[in-house]
Design a protein around this motif. Structure first.
Motif, PDB file in Angstrom:
ATOM      1  N   MET A  14      74.074 -40.804 -47.256  1.00 14.25           N
ATOM      2  CA  MET A  14      72.822 -41.303 -47.897  1.00 14.25           C
ATOM      3  C   MET A  14      72.393 -42.742 -47.820  1.00 14.25           C
ATOM      4  SD  MET A  14      72.312 -38.220 -49.183  1.00 14.25           S
ATOM      5  CE  MET A  14      70.834 -38.722 -50.249  1.00 14.25           C
ATOM      6  N   MET A  15      71.493 -42.900 -47.105  1.00 10.78           N
ATOM      7  CA  MET A  15      70.821 -44.458 -46.718  1.00 10.78           C
ATOM      8  C   MET A  15      69.468 -44.435 -47.848  1.00 10.78           C
ATOM      9  SD  MET A  15      71.286 -44.529 -42.543  1.00 10.78           S
ATOM     10  CE  MET A  15      71.447 -42.572 -42.711  1.00 10.78           C
ATOM     11  N   ALA A  16      70.026 -44.487 -49.137  1.00 16.51           N
ATOM     12  CA  ALA A  16      68.926 -44.331 -50.083  1.00 16.51           C
ATOM     13  C   ALA A  16      69.519 -45.180 -50.997  1.00 16.51           C
ATOM     14  CB  ALA A  16      69.104 -42.809 -50.638  1.00 16.51           C
ATOM     15  N   SER A  17      68.569 -46.044 -51.809  1.00 18.59           N
ATOM     16  CA  SER A  17      68.491 -47.186 -52.924  1.00 18.59           C
ATOM     17  C   SER A  17      69.046 -46.587 -53.684  1.00 18.59           C
ATOM     18  CB  SER A  17      67.268 -47.821 -52.694  1.00 18.59           C
ATOM     19  OG  SER A  17      66.658 -48.282 -51.646  1.00 18.59           O
ATOM     20  N   GLY A  69      63.501 -44.726 -46.491  1.00 21.29           N
ATOM     21  CA  GLY A  69      62.218 -45.684 -46.275  1.00 21.29           C
ATOM     22  C   GLY A  69      62.421 -46.679 -47.013  1.00 21.29           C
ATOM     23  N   HIS A  70      63.424 -46.855 -47.938  1.00 24.66           N
ATOM     24  CA  HIS A  70      63.544 -48.312 -48.933  1.00 24.66           C
ATOM     25  C   HIS A  70      64.946 -48.785 -48.636  1.00 24.66           C
ATOM     26  CE1 HIS A  70      64.274 -50.436 -52.574  1.00 24.66           C
ATOM     27  NE2 HIS A  70      63.009 -50.717 -52.454  1.00 24.66           N
ATOM     28  N   PHE A  71      65.948 -48.244 -48.617  1.00 25.47           N
ATOM     29  CA  PHE A  71      67.207 -48.970 -48.277  1.00 25.47           C
ATOM     30  C   PHE A  71      67.312 -49.086 -46.693  1.00 25.47           C
ATOM     31  CE2 PHE A  71      71.482 -49.815 -48.919  1.00 25.47           C
ATOM     32  CZ  PHE A  71      72.265 -49.500 -47.885  1.00 25.47           C
ATOM     33  N   THR A 122      63.723 -39.806 -43.142  1.00 25.49           N
ATOM     34  CA  THR A 122      64.111 -38.624 -42.301  1.00 25.49           C
ATOM     35  C   THR A 122      63.609 -37.468 -43.484  1.00 25.49           C
ATOM     36  OG1 THR A 122      66.293 -38.799 -43.276  1.00 25.49           O
ATOM     37  CG2 THR A 122      65.817 -39.586 -40.951  1.00 25.49           C
ATOM     38  N   PHE A 123      64.717 -36.997 -44.029  1.00 33.76           N
ATOM     39  CA  PHE A 123      64.490 -35.677 -44.829  1.00 33.76           C
ATOM     40  C   PHE A 123      65.194 -35.623 -46.178  1.00 33.76           C
ATOM     41  CE2 PHE A 123      68.716 -34.383 -43.778  1.00 33.76           C
ATOM     42  CZ  PHE A 123      68.958 -34.838 -42.288  1.00 33.76           C
ATOM     43  N   GLY A 124      64.879 -34.848 -47.086  1.00 35.16           N
ATOM     44  CA  GLY A 124      65.518 -34.624 -48.228  1.00 35.16           C
ATOM     45  C   GLY A 124      66.578 -33.436 -48.658  1.00 35.16           C
ATOM     46  N   HIS A 125      66.805 -33.022 -49.676  1.00 36.99           N
ATOM     47  CA  HIS A 125      67.289 -31.832 -50.061  1.00 36.99           C
ATOM     48  C   HIS A 125      66.918 -30.607 -49.885  1.00 36.99           C
ATOM     49  CE1 HIS A 125      65.114 -33.318 -53.611  1.00 36.99           C
ATOM     50  NE2 HIS A 125      65.104 -31.972 -53.897  1.00 36.99           N
ATOM     51  N   PRO A 126      65.330 -30.656 -49.798  1.00 40.71           N
ATOM     52  CA  PRO A 126      64.579 -29.237 -49.450  1.00 40.71           C
ATOM     53  C   PRO A 126      64.916 -28.957 -47.958  1.00 40.71           C
ATOM     54  CG  PRO A 126      62.965 -30.699 -50.539  1.00 40.71           C
ATOM     55  CD  PRO A 126      64.480 -31.346 -50.167  1.00 40.71           C
ATOM     56  N   VAL A 127      65.219 -29.773 -47.108  1.00 38.66           N
ATOM     57  CA  VAL A 127      65.513 -29.401 -45.594  1.00 38.66           C
ATOM     58  C   VAL A 127      67.026 -29.143 -45.585  1.00 38.66           C
ATOM     59  CG1 VAL A 127      65.983 -30.494 -43.349  1.00 38.66           C
ATOM     60  CG2 VAL A 127      63.884 -30.902 -44.644  1.00 38.66           C
ATOM     61  N   VAL A 128      67.870 -29.639 -46.556  1.00 36.81           N
ATOM     62  CA  VAL A 128      69.259 -29.293 -46.312  1.00 36.81           C
ATOM     63  C   VAL A 128      69.322 -27.669 -46.982  1.00 36.81           C
ATOM     64  CG1 VAL A 128      71.404 -29.827 -47.762  1.00 36.81           C
ATOM     65  CG2 VAL A 128      69.881 -31.798 -46.853  1.00 36.81           C
TER      66      VAL A 128
END
Ligand SMILES: O=C(CO)[C@@H](O)[C@H](O)COP(=O)(O)O
Length: 263
Positions: A140-143, A110-112, A117-123
């Motif tokens: 990883m579409m992450a800042s 939501g920043h990059f 979507t989701f993070g490591h807990p879902v993984v």
């Protein structure tokens, strides 16, 4: 007589070498648990991603296309982004049943990108439900991609692909990803020049060429990104190249012809 002895000696050495190679492959497959056996056996092929943007059915058809005798011969990694996220485990099983070579998991912060979507807990939950074998390719579409390396590794990710635009020091991040037992992917947005990947190309396992603006599925394939694929194939003949965004039955051939599949 002397030549006969030399010939026999060379033959014996060759046979011993062959035995050693077979033994090391057996040991690698048997004891190196970082990567699933199926992926170790398929190493060295090339990957093309499709989401389920046109419906998983079409993606399945595309996957079959990719693995049939259409001369494409690359790995297909279905993206889970457009699947029914309320039934993600079942959707992943359906994709695996369709013989996708691996699962492409799109993490958005939501920043990059202007989406979440989701993070490591879902993984971690998916790994528990799907078992150890499926290969999880994390996009990883992450800042701050450096922040999520260890959580993703602990959760069960196999490959960690980060954006060049999101990091000052790719070398340190590449090292950290490897120290956490994952393969390394490096990706660029459509607006980033492909030559910027060159300094890192020999340190990574895979280069991902985005053919959509990252952040959403079901976008139109950007054919003008194909010269990037061609350049990468020309400069780095053995590098895994992944194409991501709007890839499907109508566009996969363009990816293959550009070089996503080795000539
Ligand atoms: O990273 C992304 C989108 O940001 C991709 O992985 C998409 O999820 C691919 O989906 P389609 O474009 O094939 O629908």
């Amino acid at each position: 007589m002397e030549q006969a002895f030399v010939f026999v000696g060379l033959l014996v050495c060759l046979l011993c070498l062959l035995k050693c190679v077979r033994l090391s492959q057996y040991l690698l497959l048997s004891f190196w648990k970082v990567l699933p056996r199926s992926f170790l056996r398929s190493m060295g092929q090339w990957a093309v991603i499709t989401g389920a943007g046109d419906g998983i059915g079409k993606a399945y058809a595309f996957e079959a296309l990719g693995n049939r005798h259409h001369g494409i011969g690359c790995k297909i990694g279905l993206s889970i982004l457009n699947s029914d996220l309320a039934n993600l485990g079942a959707e992943c099983l359906r994709m695996l049943d369709s013989r996708t070579n691996y699962l492409h998991l799109d993490v958005m912060d939501g920043h990059f990108v202007p989406n979440i979507t989701f993070g490591h807990p879902v993984v971690e939950s998916l790994r528990k439900q799907l078992g150890q074998d499926p290969f999880f390719d994390m996009h990883m579409m992450a800042s701050r991609p450096e922040q999520w390396v260890k959580p993703m590794a602990v959760a069960g990710a196999n490959q960690y692909t980060f954006h060049l635009e999101a990091i000052e020091n790719p070398g340190a991040l590449i090292k950290d990803i490897r120290e956490n037992g994952m393969k390394v992917g490096l990706t660029i947005k459509p607006g980033t020049t492909v030559e910027y990947l060159a300094p890192w190309a020999n340190q990574i396992d895979m280069a991902l060429v985005m053919t959509v603006e990252p952040g959403f599925g079901s976008q139109k394939f950007m054919e003008d990104m194909m010269p990037k694929v061609h350049w990468l194939r020309t400069q780095f003949p053995t590098l895994d190249i992944e194409v991501d965004g709007g890839v499907g039955p109508d566009t996969v051939q363009k990816c293959a012809e550009a070089g996503a599949v080795p000539s």
